[in-house]
Design a protein around this motif. Structure first.
Motif, short mmCIF file in Angstrom:
data_model
loop_
_atom_site.label_atom_id
_atom_site.label_comp_id
_atom_site.label_asym_id
_atom_site.label_seq_id
_atom_site.Cartn_x
_atom_site.Cartn_y
_atom_site.Cartn_z
N ASN A 297 0.84 -1.19 0.00
CA ASN A 297 0.00 0.00 0.00
C ASN A 297 0.88 1.25 0.00
O ASN A 297 0.38 2.37 0.17
CB ASN A 297 -0.93 0.01 1.23
CG ASN A 297 -0.17 0.04 2.53
OD1 ASN A 297 0.87 -0.59 2.67
ND2 ASN A 297 -0.69 0.76 3.52
N SER A 298 2.18 1.05 -0.19
CA SER A 298 3.13 2.17 -0.21
C SER A 298 3.81 2.28 -1.57
O SER A 298 5.01 2.55 -1.66
CB SER A 298 4.18 1.97 0.89
OG SER A 298 3.59 2.06 2.16
N GLY A 299 3.04 2.07 -2.63
CA GLY A 299 3.60 2.14 -3.96
C GLY A 299 3.11 3.33 -4.77
O GLY A 299 3.43 3.44 -5.96
N SER A 300 2.37 4.23 -4.14
CA SER A 300 1.81 5.37 -4.86
C SER A 300 2.87 6.45 -5.08
O SER A 300 3.98 6.38 -4.55
CB SER A 300 0.62 5.96 -4.10
OG SER A 300 1.02 6.39 -2.80
N ASN A 301 2.49 7.47 -5.86
CA ASN A 301 3.37 8.61 -6.13
C ASN A 301 4.74 8.20 -6.68
O ASN A 301 5.76 8.82 -6.36
CB ASN A 301 3.55 9.46 -4.86
CG ASN A 301 2.25 10.05 -4.37
OD1 ASN A 301 1.43 10.52 -5.16
ND2 ASN A 301 2.03 10.02 -3.07
N GLY A 302 4.74 7.16 -7.51
CA GLY A 302 5.96 6.76 -8.19
C GLY A 302 6.82 5.78 -7.43
O GLY A 302 7.85 5.32 -7.95
N ARG A 303 6.43 5.41 -6.21
CA ARG A 303 7.24 4.47 -5.43
C ARG A 303 7.34 3.10 -6.11
O ARG A 303 8.39 2.47 -6.10
CB ARG A 303 6.65 4.30 -4.02
CG ARG A 303 6.83 5.49 -3.11
CD ARG A 303 6.02 5.28 -1.83
NE ARG A 303 6.28 6.28 -0.81
CZ ARG A 303 5.75 7.49 -0.79
NH1 ARG A 303 4.91 7.85 -1.76
NH2 ARG A 303 6.03 8.34 0.17
N ASP A 304 6.22 2.65 -6.68
CA ASP A 304 6.22 1.32 -7.31
C ASP A 304 7.19 1.28 -8.49
O ASP A 304 8.00 0.33 -8.60
CB ASP A 304 4.81 0.92 -7.74
CG ASP A 304 4.07 1.98 -8.53
OD1 ASP A 304 4.63 3.09 -8.75
OD2 ASP A 304 2.92 1.72 -8.94
N ALA A 305 7.15 2.28 -9.35
CA ALA A 305 8.03 2.30 -10.52
C ALA A 305 9.49 2.45 -10.09
O ALA A 305 10.39 1.80 -10.65
CB ALA A 305 7.63 3.44 -11.45
N TRP A 306 9.74 3.32 -9.10
CA TRP A 306 11.11 3.52 -8.64
C TRP A 306 11.68 2.24 -8.06
O TRP A 306 12.82 1.85 -8.36
CB TRP A 306 11.15 4.63 -7.59
CG TRP A 306 12.55 4.97 -7.13
CD1 TRP A 306 13.39 5.91 -7.66
CD2 TRP A 306 13.28 4.35 -6.05
NE1 TRP A 306 14.59 5.92 -6.98
CE2 TRP A 306 14.55 4.98 -5.99
CE3 TRP A 306 12.98 3.35 -5.13
CZ2 TRP A 306 15.51 4.62 -5.04
CZ3 TRP A 306 13.94 2.99 -4.19
CH2 TRP A 306 15.18 3.62 -4.15
N LEU A 307 10.89 1.56 -7.23
CA LEU A 307 11.38 0.33 -6.61
C LEU A 307 11.65 -0.75 -7.65
O LEU A 307 12.66 -1.46 -7.57
CB LEU A 307 10.37 -0.17 -5.58
CG LEU A 307 10.75 -1.46 -4.84
CD1 LEU A 307 12.10 -1.31 -4.14
CD2 LEU A 307 9.67 -1.85 -3.84
N LYS A 308 10.79 -0.86 -8.63
CA LYS A 308 11.01 -1.86 -9.68
C LYS A 308 12.32 -1.60 -10.41
O LYS A 308 13.12 -2.52 -10.64
CB LYS A 308 9.84 -1.84 -10.67
CG LYS A 308 9.97 -2.84 -11.80
CD LYS A 308 8.77 -2.81 -12.73
CE LYS A 308 8.93 -3.81 -13.86
NZ LYS A 308 7.75 -3.82 -14.76
N ASP A 309 12.55 -0.33 -10.78
CA ASP A 309 13.77 0.01 -11.51
C ASP A 309 15.01 -0.12 -10.63
O ASP A 309 16.06 -0.61 -11.08
CB ASP A 309 13.67 1.44 -12.05
CG ASP A 309 12.65 1.56 -13.17
OD1 ASP A 309 12.27 0.52 -13.74
OD2 ASP A 309 12.23 2.70 -13.46
N TYR A 310 14.90 0.32 -9.39
CA TYR A 310 16.06 0.27 -8.49
C TYR A 310 16.43 -1.17 -8.17
O TYR A 310 17.61 -1.53 -8.11
CB TYR A 310 15.74 1.06 -7.22
CG TYR A 310 16.95 1.35 -6.36
CD1 TYR A 310 17.97 2.18 -6.82
CD2 TYR A 310 17.05 0.82 -5.09
CE1 TYR A 310 19.07 2.47 -6.04
CE2 TYR A 310 18.15 1.10 -4.29
CZ TYR A 310 19.16 1.92 -4.77
OH TYR A 310 20.25 2.20 -3.98
N ALA A 311 15.41 -2.01 -7.95
CA ALA A 311 15.65 -3.43 -7.68
C ALA A 311 16.27 -4.11 -8.90
O ALA A 311 17.11 -5.01 -8.76
CB ALA A 311 14.35 -4.12 -7.29
#
Length: 368
Positions: free
Chosen positions: A64-78
């Motif tokens: 529930n903490s993937g909003s405001n670009g967090r989901d995309a950033w985490l995917k790319d960073y991972a």
């Protein structure tokens, strides 16, 4: 009262840590990877190699903490650390229900972002597996689960943000019940963790063992007036923009959302700080029962919860990490925000037991 003491300890520990540590670097959203991020990527690769896991396998992560670009950033960073992840963003209350509904056919491998109130429900439904991260000894485990099902990663004070030019701003949620503030504050929907927890933070002030669902008549009348005098969040609306423009100058917000929006929109909000304090919650990370990629999921959680990665998460999104070494790198705006608020005393066991009843009553009886 064990959980209540946990959350008080959380608030005090967070403020003490931030006031005692020096700011080593602020970072900025959208910035290029720093030396620390390179170290985090290298460490992630080393841990995976040591564990012998195949990082090319897809991991499905619920949050529930993937909003405001967090989901995309985490995917790319991972991905830079070798992981292949799918990050599925679902709001808090719905997320717990989703995991429970998939009990016999789990679709995700791990979950992060929920607070202890939601994780206790998941434990009761036997949809989480006990585990242990390699950073367990680095964090304050009074904030996590004594039984080893979920572990703390991020602290979130929940507040009301206000327009910077708002004159004589309200000091407490109860001040909003007057005609002066009719339609001038946004309440986030009760399907999400922030809206649900802030509803609870109001109702617990009126705890009454003889009242309906543990709340006095005065408490229910207060909740009714608060809901009906305000503006309920509408899907797709820019409620932060409404605060800045003054159209609806007050809105609920989670801590990292305050800091992220201040940076992205180059705007400084006023913060409502009631004498009773504001609810502090801790985002946690856990393993979902039935995952066929348990070793890889634990390996990812070791990487994501490490001090190096949590420091980058903080710099990108204004989070307040539970990792002390990451917290040492907190920027001035994070320190200022956390030092401006203080935790509300809440009986979280009482809240967890009654919250579904409270939400149901408010949605059926008070929302127009």
């Amino acid at each position: 009262m064990r959980m209540c003491k946990k959350w008080m300890a959380l608030g005090l520990a967070a403020m003490m840590a931030l006031s005692l540590t020096a700011c080593k670097g602020s970072g900025s959203q959208g910035s290029k990877a720093s030396d620390e991020s390179a170290a985090a990527k290298a460490e992630g690769g080393e841990m995976a190699a040591a564990g012998g896991t195949d990082k090319s396998e897809k991991l499905v992560i619920y949050t529930n903490s993937g909003s405001n670009g967090r989901d995309a950033w985490l995917k790319d960073y991972a991905k830079q650390a070798g992981y292949n992840v799918e990050v599925v963003q679902i709001q808090g209350g719905d997320l717990a229900n989703r995991i429970i509904s998939e009990k016999n056919n789990p679709q995700a491998d791990l979950v992060f972002g929920l607070n202890a109130m939601e994780y206790e429900k998941l434990k009761a439904e036997s949809v989480l597996d006990p585990w242990e991260p390699n950073w367990k000894g680095d964090v304050d485990m009074t904030l996590g689960d004594a039984d080893g099902y979920y572990y703390p990663i991020v602290i979130q004070p929940l507040v009301n943000i206000m327009n910077a030019d708002l004159k004589n701003p309200p000091k407490d949620v109860t001040d909003l019940l007057s005609d002066e503030w009719t339609g001038k504050y946004t309440i986030l929907n009760f399907g999400g963790g922030t809206g649900k927890t802030l509803l609870a933070s109001l109702l617990v002030r009126y705890q009454d063992e003889n009242g309906e669902a543990g709340i006095s008549e005065e408490g229910w009348e207060t909740a009714k007036r608060w809901i009906q005098n305000g503006h309920m969040e509408q899907q797709g609306e820019d409620y932060v923009g409404n605060v800045i423009s003054g159209e609806i100058p007050i809105c609920e917000m989670w801590g990292s959302g305050v800091l992220q929006n201040q940076t992205e929109r180059d705007y400084k909000f006023q913060i409502m700080v009631p004498e009773t304090g504001v609810p502090y919650v801790t985002e946690q990370i856990a393993m979902i029962t039935g995952s066929k990629k348990r070793d890889l999921a634990v390996d990812f959680a070791n990487w994501f919860g490490s001090a190096q990665v949590q420091a980058e998460w903080m710099k990108q999104f204004g989070t307040i990490p539970c990792q002390p070494d990451a917290l040492n790198e907190a920027s001035d705006d994070i320190k200022e925000f956390v030092n401006s608020v203080h935790p509300q005393t809440m009986d979280w066991e009482f809240v967890a037991f009654h919250i579904d009843q409270w939400v149901e009553k408010c949605e059926l009886e008070f929302m127009q």
